[in-house]
Enzyme design. Structure first.
Site, PDB file in Angstrom:
ATOM      1  N   ASP A 276      41.920  31.112  40.776  1.00 28.50           N
ATOM      2  CA  ASP A 276      41.438  32.460  39.470  1.00 28.50           C
ATOM      3  C   ASP A 276      40.007  31.953  38.921  1.00 28.50           C
ATOM      4  OD1 ASP A 276      41.366  35.264  39.332  1.00 28.50           O
ATOM      5  OD2 ASP A 276      41.475  34.652  37.618  1.00 28.50           O
TER       6      ASP A 276
ATOM      7  N   GLU B 217      38.016  30.091  42.936  1.00 30.54           N
ATOM      8  CA  GLU B 217      37.169  30.682  43.306  1.00 30.54           C
ATOM      9  C   GLU B 217      36.056  30.413  42.229  1.00 30.54           C
ATOM     10  OE1 GLU B 217      37.285  35.076  41.797  1.00 30.54           O
ATOM     11  OE2 GLU B 217      38.099  34.000  40.304  1.00 30.54           O
TER      12      GLU B 217
HETATM   13  C1  GLC Z   1      39.213  36.924  39.834  1.00 31.47           C
HETATM   14  C2  GLC Z   1      39.851  38.208  40.399  1.00 31.47           C
HETATM   15  C3  GLC Z   1      39.381  39.118  39.719  1.00 31.47           C
HETATM   16  C4  GLC Z   1      40.053  39.045  37.972  1.00 31.47           C
HETATM   17  C5  GLC Z   1      39.213  38.003  37.155  1.00 31.47           C
HETATM   18  C6  GLC Z   1      39.819  37.873  36.008  1.00 31.47           C
HETATM   19  O1  GLC Z   1      37.158  37.003  39.635  1.00 31.47           O
HETATM   20  O2  GLC Z   1      39.620  37.550  41.502  1.00 31.47           O
HETATM   21  O3  GLC Z   1      40.860  40.572  40.374  1.00 31.47           O
HETATM   22  O4  GLC Z   1      39.406  40.738  37.855  1.00 31.47           O
HETATM   23  O5  GLC Z   1      39.274  36.810  37.720  1.00 31.47           O
HETATM   24  O6  GLC Z   1      40.886  37.244  36.599  1.00 31.47           O
END
Ligand code: GLC
Length: 559
Positions: free
Chosen positions: A227, A286
């Site tokens: 994440d 991500e």
């Molecule tokens: C990422 C997740 C999202 C979350 C953010 C903070 O972007 O996919 O859902 O709100 O991180 O953790």
């Protein structure tokens, strides 16, 4: 909150990765994202849970995916739907227990499915023991080094330490009170105030995450989705951005808090750990970066295995734009020898059936749009994606052609960004509505009929979109996905390799060959003449006529 597993060694041994698989399974894997809150609710409390996921694994096996990525199910106050973790080694009781996680991993492996779990290293919950102690112990506490605590600016420290804004809106800083109650230092949170950012310069933070990786690897997971992988390292001195147009810069520029080169050291260390384990454990980043070239930095041979291709996700249903992003994605991955990845939907963006139902632009839509058009294009976009070389990510419910729920009443919304002005649009709840499995009334088999209402209400018209309603109907989106994934398994050339051979085509049409396979996508609203040859394998549109591509359709051919 801590749960103990009496005998982790036993679990590790028997939860090992499926044997006899070829190397590089992840290079062309189709990975299905389960959002545990909304997948299946075994205990009837209206909230999905791990026993629910476990009971539906045969469905995923039959769908034909290779792996399942689970969004966070860890102990969490749920200020951001579990992306605020209070204990990284415990399952939140709302989702079950560690034993449920263990059972889920074992069952998945027995079915030949791999399990990827979410790792949230940029921030913890404000209820995490470290943060709570840091607050309690006050300035000077060693625990404060693990987060970003700073004195404020202004005469009495009444102004935030810098001009950074939270992605969810408002300042990225919240002021604390000292143990004696007087206003104290501020702490950094790039997301909600309940999500304080870790300080990755602290060796304790780095050690802790290496240990958390090992904990889940020992549990038998096949990988991690990382994440906010681009956020861990902040520019030294936390310099001002100098603008209040931060949201415009996000994703278009390297920011002092995003995509800093220092993050790559962390991933090199993690890769060594992943490589110590048998069975090719992987990590996917991500990372919202300005360009596919910068995304490629995360997947250099000694770093992570994959990174989401958000440039692809953000591309309109337009042949020229799609061709450009496909070419640039493949070109960016070539020098680092990583597979390209493709994704159309996830839990943070408007589902692609709704995006394509609206004029291009934005991934947080409130408009229902032209449903029929959206679904037609979504089906076509999926077949195009699944014909590309590399790995593809599916988001639960897209195989049912689910649209976003654009008319959720404000009082049921839970997305924290909805409640914070001037940040992300805050419409992520619309893609998080629980799945319809069967029956004609809510909760449509999501939970037992005797259970409570689902945490977000399901629309009345979802009865006809349920798994049960679509199963066996050859025109349904579910059967299209099943057929597509079956063809992909039979013809490894669909996902393999790293090139597409473009064929001449009319404007608005994408045509490419991969070995003895040809993919034709008509992104226009008119039928287009095309000299098709060979045998039709599958089409997203109905009534395929020889020599004519249906409007907004993709077809697969064996030549
Ligand atoms: C990422 C997740 C999202 C979350 C953010 C903070 O972007 O996919 O859902 O709100 O991180 O953790």
């Amino acid at each position: 909150m801590t749960q103990n597993l009496a005998d982790t060694t036993r679990l590790t041994a028997s939860a090992a990765t499926p044997a006899g698989e070829p190397r590089g399974w992840w290079r062309d894997a189709v990975i299905y994202q389960v959002y545990p809150r909304s997948f299946a609710d075994a205990n009837g409390d209206g909230m999905g849970d791990l026993p629910g996921v476990r009971s539906r694994l045969p469905y995923l096996r039959e769908l034909g995916v290779d792996a399942v990525w689970l969004s966070p199910f860890y102990a969490s106050p749920q200020a951001d739907a579990g992306y605020d973790v209070a204990d990284y080694r415990a399952v939140d009781p709302m989702f079950g227990s560690l034993l449920d996680a263990d059972g889920l991993i074992r069952d998945a492996h027995a079915l030949g499915l791999r399990i990827i779990v979410d790792l949230v290293p940029n921030h913890s919950s404000d209820q995490h023991e470290w943060f709570q102690r840091a607050l309690r112990e006050g300035p000077g506490s060693a625990l404060r080094e693990r987060y970003h605590f700073r004195p404020g600016k202004g005469e009495t420290g009444e102004l935030p330490p810098n001009d950074w804004e939270s992605i969810f809106g408002g300042p990225a800083w919240t002021r604390t009170a000292d143990p004696d109650g007087t206003p104290g230092d501020w702490y950094l949170h790039l997301f909600a105030p309940e999500q304080p950012d870790f300080n990755w310069d602290s060796p304790a933070v780095a050690d802790e995450f290496r240990s958390i990786l090992r904990f889940w690897l020992d549990m038998g997971v096949d990988g991690f989705r990382v994440d906010v992988a681009h956020g861990l390292v902040k520019a030294p001195g936390l310099p001002d951005l100098g603008t209040h147009d931060q949201l415009k810069l996000l994703g278009n520029d390297v920011m002092p808090f995003f995509d800093q080169d220092g993050v790559h050291e962390i991933y090199r260390a993690w890769r060594k750990i992943l490589d110590e384990y048998p069975g090719e454990r992987i990590a996917v980043a991500e990372a919202w970066t300005p360009t596919v070239e910068r995304t490629a930095n995360y997947v250099r041979p000694d770093e992570l295995h994959q990174a989401f291709n958000f440039q692809y996700l953000g591309t309109a249903w337009d042949a020229a734009e799609l061709r450009a992003v496909i070419d640039s994605s493949l070109a960016a991955m070539r020098p680092v020898d990583a597979p390209a990845t493709w994704v159309l939907s996830n839990h943070d963006v408007t589902r692609h059936a709704t995006r394509f139902a609206n004029p291009p632009g934005g991934t947080q839509l409130r408009e229902r749009g032209d449903r029929e058009l959206g679904l037609r294009r979504a089906r076509a976009a999926t077949l195009l994606m699944l014909a590309l070389p590399g790995s593809a990510y599916l988001y639960q419910g897209e195989e049912l052609g689910l649209p976003d729920v654009t008319d959720l009443p404000d009082e049921v919304r839970q997305d924290p960004s909805f409640f914070r002005a001037d940040g992300q649009d805050g419409f992520r709840d619309g893609c998080r509505v629980p799945l319809p499995w069967s029956g004609s009334t809510a909760p449509y088999g999501f939970g037992p009929t005797t259970g409570g209402p689902s945490w977000l209400p399901q629309p009345a018209e979802w009865a006809e979109l349920s798994v049960e309603a679509q199963t066996g109907d050859p025109t349904s989106t579910l059967e299209l996905y099943r057929s597509a994934l079956a063809v992909r398994r039979e013809r490894p050339e669909l996902g393999a390799g790293r090139e597409v051979e473009w064929l001449p085509s009319a404007p608005g049409v994408l045509a490419f060959r991969r070995g003895s396979f040809v993919c034709l996508a008509n992104t226009t609203r008119q039928p287009v003449a095309y000299p098709t040859a060979g045998r039709l394998l599958l089409s997203s549109g109905e009534g395929v006529e020889p020599g004519l591509l249906a409007p907004d359709s993709t077809s697969w051919w064996a030549v």
